[in-house]
Design a protein around this motif. Structure first.
Motif, PDB file in Angstrom:
ATOM      1  N   LYS A  83       0.832  -1.202   0.000  1.00 35.08           N
ATOM      2  CA  LYS A  83       0.000   0.000   0.000  1.00 35.08           C
ATOM      3  C   LYS A  83       0.869   1.255   0.000  1.00 35.08           C
ATOM      4  N   LEU A  84       0.342   2.304  -0.603  1.00 40.39           N
ATOM      5  CA  LEU A  84       1.009   3.599  -0.611  1.00 40.39           C
ATOM      6  C   LEU A  84       0.546   4.413   0.591  1.00 40.39           C
ATOM      7  N   GLU A  85       1.478   5.119   1.219  1.00 41.72           N
ATOM      8  CA  GLU A  85       1.104   6.046   2.278  1.00 41.72           C
ATOM      9  C   GLU A  85       0.774   7.399   1.662  1.00 41.72           C
ATOM     10  N   LEU A  90       2.847  11.624  -7.161  1.00 44.29           N
ATOM     11  CA  LEU A  90       1.958  12.231  -8.157  1.00 44.29           C
ATOM     12  C   LEU A  90       2.527  13.549  -8.664  1.00 44.29           C
ATOM     13  N   ARG A  91       3.005  14.367  -7.748  1.00 43.62           N
ATOM     14  CA  ARG A  91       3.505  15.694  -8.139  1.00 43.62           C
ATOM     15  C   ARG A  91       4.733  15.583  -9.035  1.00 43.62           C
ATOM     16  N   GLU A 109      -2.591   6.427 -13.401  1.00 46.68           N
ATOM     17  CA  GLU A 109      -2.442   4.994 -13.122  1.00 46.68           C
ATOM     18  C   GLU A 109      -2.125   4.766 -11.651  1.00 46.68           C
ATOM     19  N   VAL A 110      -1.281   5.640 -11.079  1.00 45.49           N
ATOM     20  CA  VAL A 110      -0.962   5.554  -9.648  1.00 45.49           C
ATOM     21  C   VAL A 110      -2.219   5.807  -8.811  1.00 45.49           C
ATOM     22  N   PHE A 111      -3.032   6.743  -9.258  1.00 42.84           N
ATOM     23  CA  PHE A 111      -4.307   7.021  -8.594  1.00 42.84           C
ATOM     24  C   PHE A 111      -5.194   5.771  -8.583  1.00 42.84           C
ATOM     25  N   ASP A 112      -5.261   5.102  -9.733  1.00 45.00           N
ATOM     26  CA  ASP A 112      -6.074   3.873  -9.826  1.00 45.00           C
ATOM     27  C   ASP A 112      -5.546   2.800  -8.870  1.00 45.00           C
ATOM     28  N   ALA A 151      -7.688  10.087  -2.062  1.00 41.91           N
ATOM     29  CA  ALA A 151      -6.897   9.871  -3.278  1.00 41.91           C
ATOM     30  C   ALA A 151      -7.270  10.881  -4.359  1.00 41.91           C
ATOM     31  N   TYR A 152      -8.578  11.113  -4.515  1.00 39.10           N
ATOM     32  CA  TYR A 152      -9.026  12.032  -5.569  1.00 39.10           C
ATOM     33  C   TYR A 152      -8.656  13.476  -5.226  1.00 39.10           C
TER      34      TYR A 152
END
Length: 467
Positions: A406-408, A416-417, A430-433, A446-447
């Motif tokens: 899991k991502l923290e 993302l940035r 894709e990382v968001f998904d 996340a959104y």
């Protein structure tokens, strides 16, 4: 863990054959030995064919005392074997009724009725403790219902004791009546056999420290000490120190440490670890080291938690070189670095901008048989992104995906940035998904992070700061 020496790696010659150990037990006759020792008697299984079934359990859903009495009378008259209505069974019936009734008088009526209808049932101390629990779940403002049960216990030959005190205080605290618990413990402390033991006393202190001010708790401790000769012990001071450290009040923690010593107690490793952790929260690496040295001076042996806390505090404060020295020191003490140790060092290296050094440390960690966890990978991912090592960050992210880590929130937002800054918006989606699929973050979190990143990207493009 250390390796076994070569002499212990095989079972050869470790356990001599049984026959060689018992030469005098060899039979001189040629008759075959019995397979069973002479003292072995085969047990005859008890027949359960004629054992009567236990009566059905009773669970009350209504506090109607008349219905409860009728139900118990019916159970008594229809049971073919009254001996099955044991004290334990009857106490469970009483407990079920008290769980739905708020009227202690009704429960006492039911208990009296049960003894009349079923003469084999003799209420014991557990029966009255059930009533005591009920009275403390919803106590009267003056604790009259609790006093009623305690008086009833004594009149029936069951003198309230320290167990009774513990049950009452635990129930009051569990039900949110801390002020009532204070009042009751003062009453019970006036008599020696109901004076609370250290477990009950510390339970109340631990509860009070969560709902009252520190000054109020200190006043209670002093009153119990002076007025009732109920004194705090090492656990009491540890509870107080833990609380003030969590509140980042380290000055008070050090004061309590001095008070603890003045009272004749020697602080243990846990106390010092707690204080060191408190200074870590404030990023005061120098103070963490000072407390550690004080601990060693007082001849208190550090444990793995101590060293990990020290290394974390120093690394967080940018003193990675000094932290590495203690890694070697702990090894001399027979304490080997674990995933917490390595992750703390990696965090420090990343904070210093040396993310590649942290990545090398990952290889060293794995070569020594220490497996990284999600926190380790998130720390590295965040550090690589901060150091503009996007390619390495993407490789690491793919490893995390492969192992379903899991991502923290911190590493997710930074990743993302950096992707968006490099024009890799599709990869950012894709990382968001993946964050949603792996349930790393809630959909809203996340959104929101993605949306704020895209807004930042738009402004950055307008200012010529992004591709």
């Amino acid at each position: 863990m250390g390796k076994l020496p070569p002499s212990l790696r095989t079972s050869k010659n470790l356990v001599p054959p049984v026959r060689s150990l018992l030469p005098n037990l060899q039979s001189s006759s040629h008759e075959p030995q019995s397979q069973q020792p002479p003292y072995h008697h085969q047990k005859t299984p008890k027949s359960t064919a004629h054992r009567p079934p236990p009566p059905p359990p009773i669970t009350f859903t209504s506090p109607d005392i008349s219905a409860a009495k009728t139900l118990f009378t019916s159970l008594t008259t229809t049971t073919k074997h009254p001996s099955l209505l044991t004290n334990r069974f009857c106490n469970k019936i009483l407990e079920s009724f008290t769980s739905v009734s708020s009227n202690i008088q009704d429960s006492i009526f039911l208990l009296t009725h049960m003894t009349k209808v079923n003469p084999l049932f003799t209420p014991d101390k557990s029966s009255y403790h059930i009533l005591l629990t009920q009275s403390c779940t919803k106590p009267n403002s003056d604790l009259s219902n609790v006093d009623q049960v305690l008086t009833l216990m004594g009149s029936k030959g069951f003198q309230p004791d320290k167990v009774s005190t513990d049950i009452a205080i635990r129930t009051l605290c569990g039900s949110g009546y801390e002020d009532h618990a204070i009042e009751l413990i003062k009453k019970l402390s006036q008599v020696e056999f109901t004076k609370p033991d250290t477990y009950t006393y510390n339970l109340l202190v631990k509860r009070l420290i969560k709902v009252q001010s520190l000054s109020s708790v200190n006043a209670f401790i002093n009153e119990m000490k002076i007025g009732f000769d109920v004194k705090p012990d090492l656990v009491t001071y540890t509870i107080l120190i833990d609380n003030v450290c969590n509140g980042k009040n380290l000055r008070e923690a050090m004061r309590l440490l001095d008070v603890l010593k003045e009272e004749g107690f020697k602080p243990d490793c846990y106390v010092y670890n707690t204080i060191m952790k408190g200074y870590c929260m404030l990023s005061h690496g120098g103070e963490v080291l000072r407390v550690f040295k004080k601990m060693v001076e007082e001849e208190i042996e550090p444990d793995l938690v101590t060293y990990n806390t020290l290394i974390y505090g120093l690394s967080k404060s940018g003193k990675v070189k000094e932290a590495k020295k203690f890694v070697k020191e702990m090894a001399k003490m027979g304490l080997f670095p674990d995933v917490v140790t390595y992750t703390s060092l990696m965090n420090g290296l990343c904070r210093d901008g040396n993310a590649l050094g942290a990545l090398e440390l990952l290889g060293e960690m794995e070569s020594k048989g220490c497996s990284p966890n999600e926190c380790t990978y998130n720390t590295l991912l965040h550090g690589l992104c901060k150091a503009r090592q996007l390619d390495k960050g993407v490789e690491l992210y793919n490893v995390m995906k492969e192992h379903e880590m899991k991502l923290e929130s911190g590493s997710y937002g930074t990743f993302l940035r950096v992707l968006c800054r490099s024009g890799k918006v599709a990869e950012a989606y894709e990382v968001f998904d993946y964050a949603l699929e792996s349930k790393s973050l809630t959909e809203v979190a996340a959104y929101t992070t993605l949306e704020s990143t895209l807004k930042w990207l738009k402004k950055a493009k307008e200012q010529g700061l992004a591709v």
